[in-house]
Motif scaffolding. Structure first.
Motif, short mmCIF file in Angstrom:
data_model
loop_
_atom_site.label_atom_id
_atom_site.label_comp_id
_atom_site.label_asym_id
_atom_site.label_seq_id
_atom_site.Cartn_x
_atom_site.Cartn_y
_atom_site.Cartn_z
N ALA A 62 0.87 -1.18 0.00
CA ALA A 62 0.00 0.00 0.00
C ALA A 62 0.91 1.23 0.00
O ALA A 62 1.27 1.75 1.05
CB ALA A 62 -0.91 -0.02 1.21
N GLU A 63 1.29 1.67 -1.19
CA GLU A 63 2.26 2.75 -1.34
C GLU A 63 1.81 4.04 -0.65
O GLU A 63 2.61 4.71 0.01
CB GLU A 63 2.55 3.03 -2.81
N GLU A 64 0.55 4.40 -0.78
CA GLU A 64 0.04 5.62 -0.16
C GLU A 64 0.15 5.55 1.37
O GLU A 64 0.58 6.50 2.01
CB GLU A 64 -1.44 5.81 -0.56
N ILE A 65 -0.18 4.41 1.93
CA ILE A 65 -0.10 4.23 3.38
C ILE A 65 1.36 4.20 3.84
O ILE A 65 1.71 4.80 4.85
CB ILE A 65 -0.86 2.96 3.80
N LYS A 66 2.21 3.55 3.08
CA LYS A 66 3.64 3.51 3.40
C LYS A 66 4.23 4.92 3.40
O LYS A 66 4.99 5.28 4.29
CB LYS A 66 4.38 2.62 2.41
N ARG A 67 3.85 5.71 2.40
CA ARG A 67 4.34 7.10 2.31
C ARG A 67 3.91 7.90 3.54
O ARG A 67 4.68 8.66 4.11
CB ARG A 67 3.78 7.76 1.04
N SER A 71 6.46 9.54 6.24
CA SER A 71 6.50 11.00 6.36
C SER A 71 5.96 11.50 7.69
O SER A 71 6.03 12.69 7.98
CB SER A 71 5.71 11.63 5.21
N GLY A 72 5.40 10.60 8.49
CA GLY A 72 4.89 10.99 9.80
C GLY A 72 3.47 11.51 9.78
O GLY A 72 2.97 11.99 10.80
N LYS A 73 2.81 11.42 8.64
CA LYS A 73 1.41 11.86 8.56
C LYS A 73 0.54 10.89 9.34
O LYS A 73 0.85 9.70 9.46
CB LYS A 73 0.93 11.89 7.11
N GLU A 74 -0.57 11.41 9.85
CA GLU A 74 -1.48 10.58 10.62
C GLU A 74 -2.28 9.67 9.68
O GLU A 74 -2.84 10.12 8.69
CB GLU A 74 -2.43 11.46 11.42
N LEU A 75 -2.31 8.39 10.01
CA LEU A 75 -3.11 7.45 9.24
C LEU A 75 -4.57 7.56 9.64
O LEU A 75 -4.88 7.86 10.79
CB LEU A 75 -2.66 6.01 9.53
N THR A 76 -5.45 7.30 8.70
CA THR A 76 -6.87 7.25 9.04
C THR A 76 -7.38 5.85 8.78
O THR A 76 -6.94 5.17 7.84
CB THR A 76 -7.69 8.26 8.22
N ASN A 77 -8.31 5.42 9.61
CA ASN A 77 -8.87 4.09 9.46
C ASN A 77 -9.64 3.96 8.15
O ASN A 77 -9.64 2.90 7.53
CB ASN A 77 -9.78 3.76 10.64
N SER A 78 -10.25 5.04 7.71
CA SER A 78 -11.00 4.99 6.46
C SER A 78 -10.06 4.75 5.27
O SER A 78 -10.41 4.03 4.34
CB SER A 78 -11.81 6.27 6.24
N THR A 79 -8.87 5.31 5.31
CA THR A 79 -7.88 5.09 4.24
C THR A 79 -7.47 3.62 4.20
O THR A 79 -7.36 3.03 3.14
CB THR A 79 -6.64 5.97 4.46
N ILE A 80 -7.25 3.06 5.37
CA ILE A 80 -6.84 1.65 5.47
C ILE A 80 -7.97 0.74 4.97
O ILE A 80 -7.74 -0.15 4.16
CB ILE A 80 -6.46 1.31 6.92
N ARG A 81 -9.19 0.97 5.44
CA ARG A 81 -10.34 0.17 5.01
C ARG A 81 -10.54 0.28 3.50
O ARG A 81 -10.76 -0.73 2.82
CB ARG A 81 -11.62 0.63 5.71
N ARG A 82 -10.49 1.50 3.02
CA ARG A 82 -10.71 1.75 1.59
C ARG A 82 -9.67 1.00 0.76
O ARG A 82 -10.00 0.40 -0.26
CB ARG A 82 -10.67 3.24 1.30
#
Length: 93
Positions: A62-67, A71-82
């Motif tokens: 999951a390149e977007e999630i890895k990025r 980069s230290g950005k906060e992950l969102t559960n909706s991004t992971i689920r999607r």
């Protein structure tokens, strides 16, 4: 395995109550353990700790999630689920 190799990778649980369930690796906490999320039961603020030997690594990253992780950005559960739903992980593996 190196931390950079496993971050953002989609894995399949091969042991335990969650056997057959797909997760995304968000952190490697030692040589034997990683932290996993699925965006539903295992959210980004309550990840699952699991041994590497109880996982099957897929070729899907999951390149977007890895990025976001690097980069230290906060992950969102909706991004992971999607990501897990839209890419229909069960069909690819």
């Amino acid at each position: 395995m190196e931390k950079d190799e496993v971050l953002g990778r989609v894995v399949l649980s091969t042991a335990g109550r969650d056997e057959g369930k797909y997760y995304i690796v968000i952190d490697m906490i030692s040589d034997n353990y990683v932290l996993l999320v699925d965006g539903r039961l295992r959210t980004e603020n309550k990840p699952k700790k699991k041994k590497l030997r109880h996982l099957r690594f897929t070729d899907i990253i999951a390149e977007e999630i890895k990025r976001d992780i690097l980069s230290g950005k906060e992950l969102t559960n909706s991004t992971i689920r999607r990501y897990l739903q839209l890419n229909d992980i069960n069909k690819e593996v």
